[in-house]
Enzyme design. Structure first.
Site, PDB file in Angstrom:
ATOM      1  N   GLU A  73     -53.023  38.457 -13.825  1.00 37.94           N
ATOM      2  CA  GLU A  73     -53.402  38.937 -14.496  1.00 37.94           C
ATOM      3  C   GLU A  73     -53.570  38.606 -15.795  1.00 37.94           C
ATOM      4  O   GLU A  73     -53.301  37.498 -16.253  1.00 37.94           O
ATOM      5  CB  GLU A  73     -51.844  39.770 -15.077  1.00 37.94           C
ATOM      6  CG  GLU A  73     -51.778  41.051 -16.190  1.00 37.94           C
ATOM      7  CD  GLU A  73     -50.444  41.246 -17.003  1.00 37.94           C
ATOM      8  OE1 GLU A  73     -49.556  42.186 -17.511  1.00 37.94           O
ATOM      9  OE2 GLU A  73     -49.528  40.138 -16.892  1.00 37.94           O
ATOM     10  N   ASP A  93     -44.241  37.655  -6.965  1.00 36.47           N
ATOM     11  CA  ASP A  93     -44.608  37.996  -8.942  1.00 36.47           C
ATOM     12  C   ASP A  93     -44.413  36.711  -8.952  1.00 36.47           C
ATOM     13  O   ASP A  93     -43.629  36.356  -8.520  1.00 36.47           O
ATOM     14  CB  ASP A  93     -43.484  39.390  -9.550  1.00 36.47           C
ATOM     15  CG  ASP A  93     -44.590  39.410 -10.300  1.00 36.47           C
ATOM     16  OD1 ASP A  93     -45.229  38.643 -10.781  1.00 36.47           O
ATOM     17  OD2 ASP A  93     -45.006  40.271 -10.589  1.00 36.47           O
ATOM     18  N   ASP A 118     -46.560  48.678 -16.578  1.00 32.66           N
ATOM     19  CA  ASP A 118     -46.512  48.574 -17.502  1.00 32.66           C
ATOM     20  C   ASP A 118     -47.538  49.945 -17.786  1.00 32.66           C
ATOM     21  O   ASP A 118     -47.758  49.955 -19.269  1.00 32.66           O
ATOM     22  CB  ASP A 118     -47.078  47.671 -18.202  1.00 32.66           C
ATOM     23  CG  ASP A 118     -46.825  45.957 -17.608  1.00 32.66           C
ATOM     24  OD1 ASP A 118     -45.196  45.872 -17.785  1.00 32.66           O
ATOM     25  OD2 ASP A 118     -47.463  44.850 -17.406  1.00 32.66           O
TER      26      ASP A 118
HETATM   27  C1  NOJ Z   1     -46.880  41.100 -17.972  1.00 34.02           C
HETATM   28  C2  NOJ Z   1     -45.994  41.644 -17.230  1.00 34.02           C
HETATM   29  O1  NOJ Z   1     -46.946  42.777 -16.682  1.00 34.02           O
HETATM   30  C3  NOJ Z   1     -45.040  43.032 -18.133  1.00 34.02           C
HETATM   31  O2  NOJ Z   1     -44.237  43.595 -17.325  1.00 34.02           O
HETATM   32  C4  NOJ Z   1     -44.032  42.035 -18.805  1.00 34.02           C
HETATM   33  O3  NOJ Z   1     -43.004  41.904 -19.958  1.00 34.02           O
HETATM   34  C5  NOJ Z   1     -45.538  40.330 -19.673  1.00 34.02           C
HETATM   35  N1  NOJ Z   1     -46.622  40.074 -18.596  1.00 34.02           N
HETATM   36  C6  NOJ Z   1     -44.069  39.456 -19.223  1.00 34.02           C
HETATM   37  O4  NOJ Z   1     -43.722  38.820 -18.905  1.00 34.02           O
END
Ligand code: NOJ
Length: 593
Positions: free
Chosen positions: A274, A111, A351
């Site tokens: 993302e 990641d 998330d």
């Molecule tokens: C997206 C991530 O998937 C999430 O878990 C995180 O809190 C935020 N970005 C900030 O890095």
């Protein structure tokens, strides 16, 4: 099939790549498997389960952030990109994990979280130490504004993704720094070449260790409009507004991504970015079109924001219909296919709540059936499927009875604490917020993986208190039982991924066409490659229903490839004639003449 058939590309026009054919299993280390009985998952724990992951038939393991971190945002606040959090293990453990994946024919994805760092990163400590520090402009610092009464105000009105204003005042140097996420997650200033160089070094470091690519955290936020203007006021109940138009897919994004892409292509990697707040799809295409040298695919958010309330507020109730979901998928499927892009397919991640509770409402006896249906529908779209730990066994959301003390996620807790302080906080508002947390809080994805029916679901030792409670459903939903049971959701997932590979031309490279668009109970689509065609058909309800195959001009089943109610062989012959019966949450996949 419906008369408005989209043109099927001739095979010579189709771009093929190993990463398109791959599927991914996502691991969130804190909750995967604890090997040393400290109540927190770790990398040796992951290594101990690699056979389980391989047997599912995935090609890639994505390891969520495992670097050194104060864990304010569970590792998405990185204090050192070159070391591993003590509770998870060591760099040597990650090397073993990489080898363990490679030995089993799988790849490992790291990641990359570089929109921001932790405030405990040395770069930020130096940056905040003085306005003259050589690291000052590695982050985004701005002087205060003052209102008509002379009161100090932040540089603009942007809201943080974790509630409240996105700027934090730093008393000693008298300036604010930007944090699109938590106060402890200051945003890096990508305008500064030294920042980009530092990121490139991190990328090379992990690729040189044998990692096979990256999932890139909020990667479309790295280039910001340098004017940092106020965002237009949408939500009048708060002074803080979404400023995404000034930082999502900003002016220099593609330049930055190409710099990274130049490194990635040296190593022949897999990459997925993302990208929240994507509105301009042409922008996305610039990032993912296969000949652009940026990233392979993105996570878009339309289908996971489907139940959010007004102004994108996820902790407010939102309503949706099956046709909304279908139309999101249809749009992305066609758009990517026609333009040389690629989709990342996901229902869940760290998330998001559990898909079995978000997208369907299944009684206990039908939860496994519903999980199988969701697996079928997702994974046979055009794109690379992502499975989040526990999804393969149908783990559910946290129990409704759980009190606030069980919730750990900063996003949810910030919301709760703000609510408690607000003038609108009354019993009704609190009950309604708690209902939404149980539906949408990130905690739903973060309970430990349920490995067995034993104490703590086998996640950690029997006498250990895990960092987050195990969902009590572990006695009936757990990996050990499902591995033993050939009819389990785990084995069904494996058979879907196997069929996807067996009919690669159709399910990876074929054209997608939605069937029976207006139906609120059935999700159906075809995939077609050259002269071959398959139909994916799913009953989205908990009732038996009849599907009018004749009305959709489906009269040409050659073979049933998959059926969620048992072996495909047992379903041959059930789907003929004009009306087909679909059992509750039944999904089936057909090869057509
Ligand atoms: C997206 C991530 O998937 C999430 O878990 C995180 O809190 C935020 N970005 C900030 O890095």
């Amino acid at each position: 099939m419906s008369s408005s058939s989209a043109p099927v590309k001739p095979p010579s026009d189709i771009h093929r790549a190993w990463w398109k054919e791959s599927s991914v299993y996502q691991i969130w280390p804190a909750s995967f498997k604890d090997s040393n009985d400290d109540g927190v998952g770790d990398i040796p724990g992951i290594i101990s389960k690699l056979d389980y992951i391989r047997d599912l038939g995935v090609d890639i393991v994505w390891l969520c952030p495992s670097y050194k971190s104060p864990q304010v945002d569970m590792g998405y606040d990185i204090a050192d990109y070159y070391s591993i959090a003590e509770e998870y293990g060591t760099v040597a453990d990650v090397e073993k994990l990489i080898k363990g994946c490679h030995d089993r024919g799988m790849k490992l994805l790291m990641d990359l979280v570089v929109n921001h760092t932790s405030d405990q990163h040395e770069w930020f400590k130096k940056s905040r130490s003085s306005k003259d520090s050589e690291f000052r402009d590695w982050y985004v610092w701005k002087p205060p504004r003052y209102d008509e009464n002379g009161n100090r105000q932040p540089p603009n009105n942007w809201v943080s993704h974790f509630q409240g204003n996105a700027w934090e005042y730093d008393e000693p140097t008298g300036e604010y720094y930007l944090h699109l996420y938590a106060v402890e997650q200051p945003d890096l200033n990508w305008e500064k070449p030294a920042v980009r160089k530092a990121v490139h070094d991190i990328v090379r470091f992990w690729l040189d260790k044998g990692a096979n690519g990256f999932r890139m955290d909020v990667i479309n936020f790295i280039s910001k409009d340098q004017g940092f203007p106020d965002a237009p006021v949408q939500d009048k109940d708060t002074p803080w507004q979404w400023g995404d138009q000034y930082y999502a897919n900003g002016p220099r994004l593609h330049e930055y991504l190409q710099e990274i892409g130049n490194i990635l292509k040296e190593y022949d990697t897999f990459s997925v970015g993302e990208m929240p707040f994507v509105k301009d799809v042409d922008e996305v295409l610039k990032a993912v079109r296969y000949d652009r040298n940026e990233i392979n695919m993105i996570f878009n958010f339309e289908h996971v924001d489907i139940d959010h309330g007004p102004y994108g507020n996820k902790f407010k109730p939102g309503n949706w219909k099956l046709t909304d979901l279908k139309s999101f998928f249809e749009r992305w499927q066609a758009f990517m296919y026609n333009n040389g892009g690629w989709n990342a397919l996901y229902w869940e991640n760290h998330d998001q709540p559990r898909s079995i509770d978000r997208y369907v409402n299944a009684p206990q006896s039908l939860r496994s059936a519903a999980g199988k249906m969701l697996a079928t529908v997702l994974a046979l779209h055009a794109g690379s499927p992502f499975i989040y730990q526990g999804q393969e066994i149908g783990m559910g959301n946290v129990p409704i009875e759980w009190g606030m003390e069980e919730y750990k996620d900063i996003d949810c807790l910030n919301h709760w604490n703000l609510l408690l302080k607000s003038k609108d906080s009354n019993a009704e508002a609190q009950t309604s917020a708690r209902k939404e947390y149980q539906k949408k809080s990130r905690d739903n994805a973060r309970t430990p993986v349920q490995w067995s029916a034993g104490p703590n679901g086998g996640f950690t030792g029997p006498d250990i208190k895990p960092w987050m409670s195990v969902n009590p459903e572990y006695t009936r939903v757990n990996a050990t039982d499902q591995v033993k049971d050939p009819n389990s959701l785990y084995h069904y997932w494996a058979s879907v991924l196997k069929s996807r590979k067996e009919y690669l031309d159709i399910f990876v490279y074929g054209n997608y066409e939605l069937v029976d668009r207006g139906n609120q109970e059935v999700y159906a689509y075809t995939r077609a490659y050259s002269n071959s065609k398959a139909l994916v058909l799913a009953n989205w309800t908990d009732q038996e229903l009849s599907w009018d195959a004749a009305a959709q001009k489906v009269n040409n089943v050659k073979e049933v490839l998959l059926d969620t109610y048992g072996p495909a062989s047992a379903a041959q012959g059930r789907f003929s004639g004009t009306q087909w019966t679909l059992r509750p949450f039944e999904a089936a996949v057909f090869l057509l003449e």
